[in-house]
Scaffold this active site. Structure first.
Site, PDB file in Angstrom:
ATOM      1  N   ALA A 162      41.938  42.171  29.849  1.00 57.33           N
ATOM      2  CA  ALA A 162      40.555  42.180  29.778  1.00 57.33           C
ATOM      3  C   ALA A 162      39.689  42.496  30.781  1.00 57.33           C
ATOM      4  O   ALA A 162      40.487  41.250  31.774  1.00 57.33           O
ATOM      5  CB  ALA A 162      40.218  41.102  28.284  1.00 57.33           C
ATOM      6  N   PRO A 163      38.878  43.031  30.957  1.00 51.34           N
ATOM      7  CA  PRO A 163      37.784  42.864  31.910  1.00 51.34           C
ATOM      8  C   PRO A 163      36.881  41.681  31.907  1.00 51.34           C
ATOM      9  O   PRO A 163      36.721  41.102  31.046  1.00 51.34           O
ATOM     10  CB  PRO A 163      37.131  43.570  33.065  1.00 51.34           C
ATOM     11  CG  PRO A 163      37.224  43.964  30.998  1.00 51.34           C
ATOM     12  CD  PRO A 163      38.624  43.660  30.491  1.00 51.34           C
ATOM     13  N   TRP A 164      35.610  42.134  32.729  1.00 48.06           N
ATOM     14  CA  TRP A 164      34.568  40.578  33.121  1.00 48.06           C
ATOM     15  C   TRP A 164      33.606  41.273  32.325  1.00 48.06           C
ATOM     16  O   TRP A 164      32.201  40.182  32.363  1.00 48.06           O
ATOM     17  CB  TRP A 164      34.618  39.807  34.183  1.00 48.06           C
ATOM     18  CG  TRP A 164      34.387  40.382  35.763  1.00 48.06           C
ATOM     19  CD1 TRP A 164      35.418  41.226  36.435  1.00 48.06           C
ATOM     20  CD2 TRP A 164      32.785  41.762  35.706  1.00 48.06           C
ATOM     21  NE1 TRP A 164      35.306  42.049  37.663  1.00 48.06           N
ATOM     22  CE2 TRP A 164      33.423  42.297  36.856  1.00 48.06           C
ATOM     23  CE3 TRP A 164      31.946  41.943  35.419  1.00 48.06           C
ATOM     24  CZ2 TRP A 164      32.856  43.325  37.103  1.00 48.06           C
ATOM     25  CZ3 TRP A 164      30.918  42.805  35.977  1.00 48.06           C
ATOM     26  CH2 TRP A 164      31.584  43.715  36.633  1.00 48.06           C
TER      27      TRP A 164
ATOM     28  N   LYS B 265      44.712  37.987  28.676  1.00 48.67           N
ATOM     29  CA  LYS B 265      44.172  37.517  29.188  1.00 48.67           C
ATOM     30  C   LYS B 265      43.179  37.736  29.545  1.00 48.67           C
ATOM     31  O   LYS B 265      42.731  39.047  30.272  1.00 48.67           O
ATOM     32  CB  LYS B 265      45.247  37.662  30.438  1.00 48.67           C
ATOM     33  CG  LYS B 265      45.674  36.378  31.962  1.00 48.67           C
ATOM     34  CD  LYS B 265      45.999  37.130  32.945  1.00 48.67           C
ATOM     35  CE  LYS B 265      44.343  37.777  34.010  1.00 48.67           C
ATOM     36  NZ  LYS B 265      43.816  38.010  33.820  1.00 48.67           N
ATOM     37  N   PRO B 266      41.524  36.248  30.245  1.00 52.01           N
ATOM     38  CA  PRO B 266      40.921  37.397  29.945  1.00 52.01           C
ATOM     39  C   PRO B 266      40.650  37.552  31.435  1.00 52.01           C
ATOM     40  O   PRO B 266      41.478  37.132  32.648  1.00 52.01           O
ATOM     41  CB  PRO B 266      39.922  35.900  29.321  1.00 52.01           C
ATOM     42  CG  PRO B 266      40.427  34.999  29.874  1.00 52.01           C
ATOM     43  CD  PRO B 266      42.282  35.721  29.122  1.00 52.01           C
TER      44      PRO B 266
ATOM     45  N   SER C 228      39.342  48.608  36.213  1.00 48.63           N
ATOM     46  CA  SER C 228      39.802  49.132  36.827  1.00 48.63           C
ATOM     47  C   SER C 228      41.261  50.015  36.559  1.00 48.63           C
ATOM     48  O   SER C 228      42.198  50.407  35.822  1.00 48.63           O
ATOM     49  CB  SER C 228      39.444  49.150  37.831  1.00 48.63           C
ATOM     50  OG  SER C 228      41.220  48.722  38.710  1.00 48.63           O
TER      51      SER C 228
ATOM     52  N   ALA D 103      42.972  51.287  39.407  1.00 52.35           N
ATOM     53  CA  ALA D 103      44.230  50.741  39.962  1.00 52.35           C
ATOM     54  C   ALA D 103      44.814  49.990  39.024  1.00 52.35           C
ATOM     55  O   ALA D 103      46.502  49.624  39.250  1.00 52.35           O
ATOM     56  CB  ALA D 103      43.295  50.237  41.009  1.00 52.35           C
ATOM     57  N   THR D 104      43.966  49.080  38.776  1.00 57.06           N
ATOM     58  CA  THR D 104      44.879  48.071  37.222  1.00 57.06           C
ATOM     59  C   THR D 104      45.167  48.473  36.638  1.00 57.06           C
ATOM     60  O   THR D 104      46.703  48.324  36.220  1.00 57.06           O
ATOM     61  CB  THR D 104      43.799  47.361  37.011  1.00 57.06           C
ATOM     62  OG1 THR D 104      42.959  46.333  38.617  1.00 57.06           O
ATOM     63  CG2 THR D 104      44.203  45.608  36.604  1.00 57.06           C
TER      64      THR D 104
ATOM     65  N   GLU E 260      42.472  51.381  29.238  1.00 58.54           N
ATOM     66  CA  GLU E 260      40.629  51.715  29.462  1.00 58.54           C
ATOM     67  C   GLU E 260      40.066  51.568  30.926  1.00 58.54           C
ATOM     68  O   GLU E 260      40.305  50.749  30.884  1.00 58.54           O
ATOM     69  CB  GLU E 260      39.947  50.864  28.240  1.00 58.54           C
ATOM     70  CG  GLU E 260      40.456  50.934  26.721  1.00 58.54           C
ATOM     71  CD  GLU E 260      39.832  51.932  25.730  1.00 58.54           C
ATOM     72  OE1 GLU E 260      39.055  53.062  26.619  1.00 58.54           O
ATOM     73  OE2 GLU E 260      40.092  52.499  25.234  1.00 58.54           O
TER      74      GLU E 260
ATOM     75  N   CYS F   8      31.785  50.166  31.830  1.00 59.84           N
ATOM     76  CA  CYS F   8      31.960  51.699  31.981  1.00 59.84           C
ATOM     77  C   CYS F   8      32.055  53.662  31.481  1.00 59.84           C
ATOM     78  O   CYS F   8      31.755  54.236  31.992  1.00 59.84           O
ATOM     79  CB  CYS F   8      34.156  51.573  31.837  1.00 59.84           C
ATOM     80  SG  CYS F   8      33.627  51.351  29.725  1.00 59.84           S
TER      81      CYS F   8
END
Ligand code: NAD
Length: 465
Positions: A129-131, A155-156, A208, A210-211, A229, A263
């Site tokens: 997950a993202p921040w 995994k946050p 992102s 790239a990720t 996503e 996003c």
């Protein structure tokens, strides 16, 4: 150990131990055991657990707000009165969705055979997950996966783990098998350990582009199902018959909500040339009214950017931008990582500020001539997540909407979402849907069971009937 920093003050708030690759492997093994128990539960049992979790989240609203606000700096009221109740609604939706998984059907599809189509869970899901919306993103990952019968190791983002850690504790309190939801902490290395662990059957990431690529590469050897996503660069198309006051308000909200770290944020506004100057003026006037400030103040509309490094990144985009800065454009001098709503006019379509994901409260404006050009410019970035159309002409709005390569188009608004509606993109924004029945489907697989019911026949031929 990761030191968590409050972006509104720049001060440390907590320290969180980082998981090791061995911790990840252990969590996945435990997850496999939990999966063996959870996969055979009934839809009613899954729904009950998610409903209990939703209640517990509601009961712990204040505590979750404190955790989320301290790590992200977002206004407390925005989280407590908006994002948190929405996450609760998401969980209740997923509880309902667990009980109406279609693909469950039966029929005689071939003479003499009864077929049953059954949706089964996939296994252990590794989620990353993202921040920007730590708690909601956790719920969007965990809710549909559990509803479909999977176990989850999540995994946050390294700088915003605590509301996800709390979500896992609340789930354990709600019941269900031990280790049904586990949290591992750390950055890209731990993310990769999760993605490549042979005990993980499916991987999902919100992050992102790239990720997304790195996660997809990590999933190749295991041929794992991938749910992506990714980033966005949403256009807002403003036609000459648009209500400019409503547009200015809606696009400002779209561009500045969560300090633009969204996003689906409105990032490019294309305006019919005949109303360009007027629309720019309306936008500048509205954006100027957005108040950055203390997340705990009732006067605050937006918080800081997530970190000093991210603010430097955002400001770098602005200083390199083609075009002219109409509003904002300089970091706010105060403790914390604040950046003002920023409007840039007349940027070049091919330039970095128009093409790249800034992820800050920065809106670029460009004029267009005619519907065809509006569509071409809107589609001309690597992303395809969100978009909005501003027009009083319903037929035109629909015609244009059908030509946009995106996951969502709003007409005369920008941003609203609903638990029942899928959220996800195309092109560089990835694939995979969060929320809605679509999300639950993505965490499950359809199996075919074919049962012969025809009376036995003499076996004198080996050709199929
Ligand atoms: P990020 O890509 O830097 O990180 C996202 C997560 O991936 C973090 O947990 C990070 O630790 C992990 N990660 C990073 N590199 C990895 C790797 N090589 N292997 C495995 N895991 C790895 O993104 P971010 O900065 O946390 O979030 C912002 C991004 O997320 C933006 O691009 C935004 O558009 C996107 N986003 C998309 C959506 C959507 O629904 N499409 C929603 C929110 C955010």
């Amino acid at each position: 150990m990761t030191i968590l920093i409050n972006p509104a003050s720049g001060e440390p708030v907590d320290e969180i131990p980082d998981s090791s690759p061995a911790d990840v492997a252990r969590a996945v093994q435990r997850g496999r055991e939990a999966f063996r128990q959870w996969r055979d539960t009934t839809p009613a049992e899954r729904a009950r657990l998610l409903l209990r979790l939703a209640d517990l989240v509601e009961e712990h609203a204040e505590e979750l707000t404190e955790l989320e606000v301290a790590e992200t700096g977002k206004p407390a009221a925005v989280f407590r009165d908006g994002e948190l109740p929405f996450a609760v609604d998401n969980l209740r939706y997923f509880a309902g969705a667990a009980r109406s998984l279609d693909g469950t059907g039966a029929g005689v599809l071939s003479s003499g055979y009864t077929s049953a189509l059954i949706r089964r869970p996939i296994g252990v899901v590794g989620s990353i997950a993202p921040w920007n919306f730590p708690f909601i993103m956790g719920v969007w990952k965990v809710g549909p996966a559990l509803a479909a019968g999977n176990a989850v190791v999540i995994k946050p983002a390294p700088n915003t783990p605590r509301s996800t850690l709390r979500l896992a504790e609340l789930l354990a309190e709600a019941g269900g098998p031990e280790h049904l939801l586990q949290v591992v902490t750390g950055g890209a290395e731990i993310g990769q350990a999760l993605v490549t662990d042979p005990g993980v059957d499916m991987v999902g990431v919100t992050g992102s582009t790239a990720t997304g690529r790195a996660v997809m590469r990590g999933a190749v050897d295991g041929l794992k199902r991938v749910h992506l996503e990714l980033g966005g660069k949403a256009p807002a198309l403003v036609f000459e018959d648009a209500d400019l006051e409503a547009m200015a308000f809606g696009v400002t909200m779209g561009a500045t909500y969560n300090t633009g770290q969204d996003c689906t944020a409105a990032t490019r506004v294309y305006i019919a040339r005949s109303r360009y100057a007027e629309a720019l003026e309306a936008l500048a006037a509205t954006m100027e009214r957005v108040r950055p400030g203390d997340p705990w103040s009732a006067e605050t509309d937006i918080g800081p950017l997530i970190s000093r490094a991210h603010r430097e990144r955002v400001h770098g985009f602005v200083t390199r931008a083609s075009g002219r800065v109409v509003l904002g454009g300089k970091p706010i001098e105060a403790p914390g990582f604040f950046y003002p709503p920023t409007l840039i006019a007349d940027a070049e379509q091919g330039s970095e500020i128009v093409q790249g994901e800034v992820f800050g409260p920065v809106l670029v404006a460009l004029p267009f001539d005619g519907e065809e050009e509006a569509v071409r410019l809107a589609n001309d970035t690597p992303y395809g997540l969100a978009s909005s159309i501003w027009s009083a002409d319903v037929a035109r709005a629909l015609r244009v909407a059908h030509q946009l390569d995106v996951g969502v188009t709003w007409i005369n608004d920008h941003l609203p979402i609903a638990s029942e509606a899928p959220h996800g993109g195309v092109k560089g924004s990835g694939f995979g849907k969060d929320m809605s029945q679509e999300a639950v489907h993505e965490y499950s697989v359809v199996r075919h069971l074919m049962i012969k019911h025809a009376a036995p026949e003499p076996k004198d031929s080996f050709r199929p009937a």
